[in-house]
Motif scaffolding. Structure first.
Motif, PDB file in Angstrom:
ATOM      1  N   SER A 132       0.897  -1.091  -0.103  1.00 43.26           N
ATOM      2  CA  SER A 132       0.002   0.107  -0.069  1.00 43.26           C
ATOM      3  C   SER A 132       0.748   1.367   0.260  1.00 43.26           C
ATOM      4  N   GLN A 133       0.239   2.426  -0.582  1.00 46.52           N
ATOM      5  CA  GLN A 133       1.099   3.481  -0.607  1.00 46.52           C
ATOM      6  C   GLN A 133       1.080   4.093   0.851  1.00 46.52           C
ATOM      7  N   LYS A 134       0.304   3.627   1.752  1.00 45.71           N
ATOM      8  CA  LYS A 134       0.329   4.372   2.810  1.00 45.71           C
ATOM      9  C   LYS A 134       1.106   3.263   3.920  1.00 45.71           C
ATOM     10  N   THR A 135       1.811   2.581   3.341  1.00 46.41           N
ATOM     11  CA  THR A 135       2.884   1.757   4.415  1.00 46.41           C
ATOM     12  C   THR A 135       4.239   1.805   3.958  1.00 46.41           C
ATOM     13  N   SER A 136       5.068   2.214   4.885  1.00 54.20           N
ATOM     14  CA  SER A 136       6.427   2.350   4.826  1.00 54.20           C
ATOM     15  C   SER A 136       7.392   1.472   5.570  1.00 54.20           C
ATOM     16  N   VAL A 137       8.391   0.945   5.155  1.00 49.45           N
ATOM     17  CA  VAL A 137       9.354   0.314   6.001  1.00 49.45           C
ATOM     18  C   VAL A 137      10.470   1.319   6.358  1.00 49.45           C
ATOM     19  N   ILE A 138      10.384   1.280   7.622  1.00 48.96           N
ATOM     20  CA  ILE A 138      11.579   2.337   8.160  1.00 48.96           C
ATOM     21  C   ILE A 138      12.124   1.827   9.334  1.00 48.96           C
ATOM     22  N   PRO A 139      13.057   0.952   9.496  1.00 48.36           N
ATOM     23  CA  PRO A 139      13.795   0.384  10.880  1.00 48.36           C
ATOM     24  C   PRO A 139      13.838   1.694  11.948  1.00 48.36           C
ATOM     25  N   ALA A 140      13.734   1.365  13.232  1.00 48.65           N
ATOM     26  CA  ALA A 140      13.585   2.133  14.267  1.00 48.65           C
ATOM     27  C   ALA A 140      14.994   2.613  14.611  1.00 48.65           C
ATOM     28  N   PHE A 141      15.829   2.197  14.028  1.00 50.29           N
ATOM     29  CA  PHE A 141      17.157   2.658  14.517  1.00 50.29           C
ATOM     30  C   PHE A 141      17.482   4.116  14.512  1.00 50.29           C
ATOM     31  N   LEU A 142      17.949   4.895  15.506  1.00 56.91           N
ATOM     32  CA  LEU A 142      18.603   6.166  15.326  1.00 56.91           C
ATOM     33  C   LEU A 142      19.776   6.129  16.294  1.00 56.91           C
ATOM     34  N   PRO A 143      20.884   6.649  15.646  1.00 58.87           N
ATOM     35  CA  PRO A 143      22.166   6.768  16.286  1.00 58.87           C
ATOM     36  C   PRO A 143      22.092   7.504  17.472  1.00 58.87           C
ATOM     37  N   PRO A 144      22.858   7.123  18.681  1.00 60.24           N
ATOM     38  CA  PRO A 144      22.778   8.006  19.883  1.00 60.24           C
ATOM     39  C   PRO A 144      23.599   9.293  19.674  1.00 60.24           C
ATOM     40  N   LYS A 145      23.239  10.240  20.093  1.00 61.15           N
ATOM     41  CA  LYS A 145      23.664  11.556  19.991  1.00 61.15           C
ATOM     42  C   LYS A 145      24.670  11.801  21.454  1.00 61.15           C
ATOM     43  N   LYS A 146      24.332  11.168  22.364  1.00 58.29           N
ATOM     44  CA  LYS A 146      25.066  11.144  23.755  1.00 58.29           C
ATOM     45  C   LYS A 146      25.093   9.646  24.340  1.00 58.29           C
ATOM     46  N   TYR A 147      25.872   9.532  25.268  1.00 57.88           N
ATOM     47  CA  TYR A 147      25.821   8.263  25.932  1.00 57.88           C
ATOM     48  C   TYR A 147      26.401   8.499  27.023  1.00 57.88           C
ATOM     49  N   ASN A 148      26.029   7.670  28.201  1.00 60.58           N
ATOM     50  CA  ASN A 148      26.685   8.032  29.397  1.00 60.58           C
ATOM     51  C   ASN A 148      27.879   6.972  29.943  1.00 60.58           C
ATOM     52  N   LYS A 149      28.727   7.654  30.761  1.00 58.28           N
ATOM     53  CA  LYS A 149      29.938   6.770  31.002  1.00 58.28           C
ATOM     54  C   LYS A 149      29.566   5.235  31.707  1.00 58.28           C
ATOM     55  N   LEU A 150      30.310   4.362  31.699  1.00 56.65           N
ATOM     56  CA  LEU A 150      29.892   3.311  32.565  1.00 56.65           C
ATOM     57  C   LEU A 150      30.300   3.437  33.948  1.00 56.65           C
ATOM     58  N   ASP A 151      29.461   2.930  34.657  1.00 58.62           N
ATOM     59  CA  ASP A 151      29.594   2.706  36.149  1.00 58.62           C
ATOM     60  C   ASP A 151      31.301   2.470  36.624  1.00 58.62           C
ATOM     61  N   ASP A 152      31.808   3.075  37.557  1.00 57.26           N
ATOM     62  CA  ASP A 152      33.036   2.716  37.774  1.00 57.26           C
ATOM     63  C   ASP A 152      33.377   1.251  38.140  1.00 57.26           C
ATOM     64  N   ASP A 153      32.700   0.728  38.867  1.00 51.93           N
ATOM     65  CA  ASP A 153      32.741  -0.731  39.324  1.00 51.93           C
ATOM     66  C   ASP A 153      32.632  -1.435  38.099  1.00 51.93           C
ATOM     67  N   LEU A 154      31.687  -1.393  36.993  1.00 48.62           N
ATOM     68  CA  LEU A 154      31.920  -2.249  35.938  1.00 48.62           C
ATOM     69  C   LEU A 154      32.981  -2.087  34.967  1.00 48.62           C
ATOM     70  N   ARG A 155      33.333  -0.659  35.055  1.00 42.76           N
ATOM     71  CA  ARG A 155      34.520  -0.252  34.051  1.00 42.76           C
ATOM     72  C   ARG A 155      35.771  -1.032  34.570  1.00 42.76           C
ATOM     73  N   ARG A 156      35.927  -1.010  36.017  1.00 42.47           N
ATOM     74  CA  ARG A 156      36.976  -1.783  36.584  1.00 42.47           C
ATOM     75  C   ARG A 156      37.145  -3.170  36.293  1.00 42.47           C
ATOM     76  N   ARG A 157      35.831  -3.739  36.184  1.00 40.66           N
ATOM     77  CA  ARG A 157      35.726  -5.405  36.191  1.00 40.66           C
ATOM     78  C   ARG A 157      35.979  -5.698  34.594  1.00 40.66           C
ATOM     79  N   ILE A 158      35.510  -4.873  33.928  1.00 36.05           N
ATOM     80  CA  ILE A 158      35.872  -5.361  32.487  1.00 36.05           C
ATOM     81  C   ILE A 158      37.307  -4.800  31.703  1.00 36.05           C
ATOM     82  N   THR A 159      38.025  -3.930  32.552  1.00 36.24           N
ATOM     83  CA  THR A 159      39.329  -3.575  32.003  1.00 36.24           C
ATOM     84  C   THR A 159      40.421  -4.486  32.105  1.00 36.24           C
ATOM     85  N   GLY A 160      41.138  -4.698  30.829  1.00 36.02           N
ATOM     86  CA  GLY A 160      42.282  -5.809  30.692  1.00 36.02           C
ATOM     87  C   GLY A 160      41.550  -7.182  30.408  1.00 36.02           C
ATOM     88  N   ILE A 161      40.291  -7.133  29.913  1.00 38.40           N
ATOM     89  CA  ILE A 161      39.561  -8.712  29.367  1.00 38.40           C
ATOM     90  C   ILE A 161      40.034  -8.431  27.910  1.00 38.40           C
TER      91      ILE A 161
END
Length: 331
Positions: A132-161
């Motif tokens: 139909s002309q009134k149907t579009s296929v548009i994925p919902a993805f929008l890239p993040p313009k901002k994102y938050n730093k990881l929790d210090d504890d999580l950051r520490r635990r993944i460092t060096g892996i």
């Protein structure tokens, strides 16, 4: 005269694919020609241009020129009917690849001014709707313009892996009596990887910001006897995009899915993404048979060996949605 757009759906928290899409879309719309707000019915609150509580909810609905619905429940049918009575233009985005009630879906489609599908490869609906002309296929993805730093504890635990594998869910849910997000399959596959690669400094991080799947996850971990140092269950909020940037592989293990934000984000930033084949996946996704932990294990080995051949970069679909608005409002 400036037109008003009202989005109706969930605003984070909780964090999920749809709520994150709406948060990012609302942020983008603040710089566009439409006055845009988002009504979260569960919270009884409006976010954006006309933010406020209960009375703002009523006023935003009455004053809107276009209503864009992002709800999965049958409440959307009532909202569409009310919007039509009040003379509004109505757009609906279907965020899943399933249609459980085809007759009801066709009825809804006939009332809409426009239908947006995030994925038309797996959806079981009338071809007349798809074409139909009134149907579009548009994925919902929008890239993040901002994102938050990881929790210090999580950051520490993944460092060096050396090999960091991550996955996430929004809450403990089931599909056909099994874990919707496939944590059981992921844990079984990772256990096999650990058993075959004992010397590899690997880590699996399972993120559940609702902390509702902790008991289920712990049972799965006990069953496979994975060393405690090899797994983190993170039962609190985290900016998964930030974690994804640190990952060597991301797994989307769902047993049912739409157009996954996690998959699109991984493709966008170049992180190898391994996803179940429960639905069509974008080019560049490494897929495995949904119920096969052994096949997922084999794909983990491929990624670890740097043989994933990732070639896809995702698009930004924001302006495609704006084009739909323009066409609908001009009718």
């Amino acid at each position: 005269m400036i037109k008003k757009v009202l989005l109706i759906g969930n605003y984070p928290p909780p964090i999920g694919g749809v709520s994150m899409h709406l948060e990012r879309f609302l942020l983008e719309m603040q710089n566009e020609k439409y006055i845009t707000s988002l009504l979260d019915i569960k919270k009884r609150k409006v976010f954006g241009a006309e933010s406020g509580g209960f009375f703002a909810c009523i006023n935003s609905f009455i004053s809107a020129d276009l209503i864009h619905i992002h709800l999965s429940t049958n409440l959307k049918n009532i909202i569409v009917t009310l919007a039509i009575i009040l003379g509004k233009k109505v757009v609906y985005t279907h965020h899943n690849s399933r249609v459980t009630d085809v007759r009801n879906f066709v009825k809804l489609f006939n009332m809409l001014d426009h239908l947006i599908l995030v994925n038309d490869r797996s959806i079981q609906i009338d071809k007349k709707i798809l074409n139909s002309q009134k149907t579009s296929v548009i994925p919902a993805f929008l890239p993040p313009k901002k994102y938050n730093k990881l929790d210090d504890d999580l950051r520490r635990r993944i460092t060096g892996i050396d090999f960091l594998v991550t996955t996430n869910c929004s809450n403990k849910s089931e599909f056909n009596g099994k874990d919707l997000y496939g944590f059981d399959i992921i844990i079984a596959a990772y256990a096999q990887f650990c058993d075959e690669n004992k010397s590899v400094n690997s880590l699996l991080v399972l993120v559940d910001p609702s902390n509702t799947s902790s008991e289920f996850t712990n049972n799965c971990l006990r069953k496979h006897n994975i060393p405690i140092s090899k797994v983190i269950f993170w039962g609190q909020s985290v900016d998964f995009y930030s974690l994804m940037l640190e990952s060597n592989a991301v797994i989307r293990g769902t047993r049912s899915d739409g157009d996954s934000l996690t998959v699109r984000e991984a493709l966008y930033n170049g992180t190898p993404i391994i996803a179940s084949d429960c639905t069509w996946r974008p080019n560049g996704t490494i897929t495995y048979e949904t119920e096969s932990s052994h096949e997922l294990f084999s794909k983990l080995k491929i990624v670890y060996a740097n043989k994933s051949n990732l070639v896809y970069k995702s698009e930004d679909y924001f302006y495609k949605i704006l084009n739909v608005y323009d066409k609908v409002i001009q009718r």
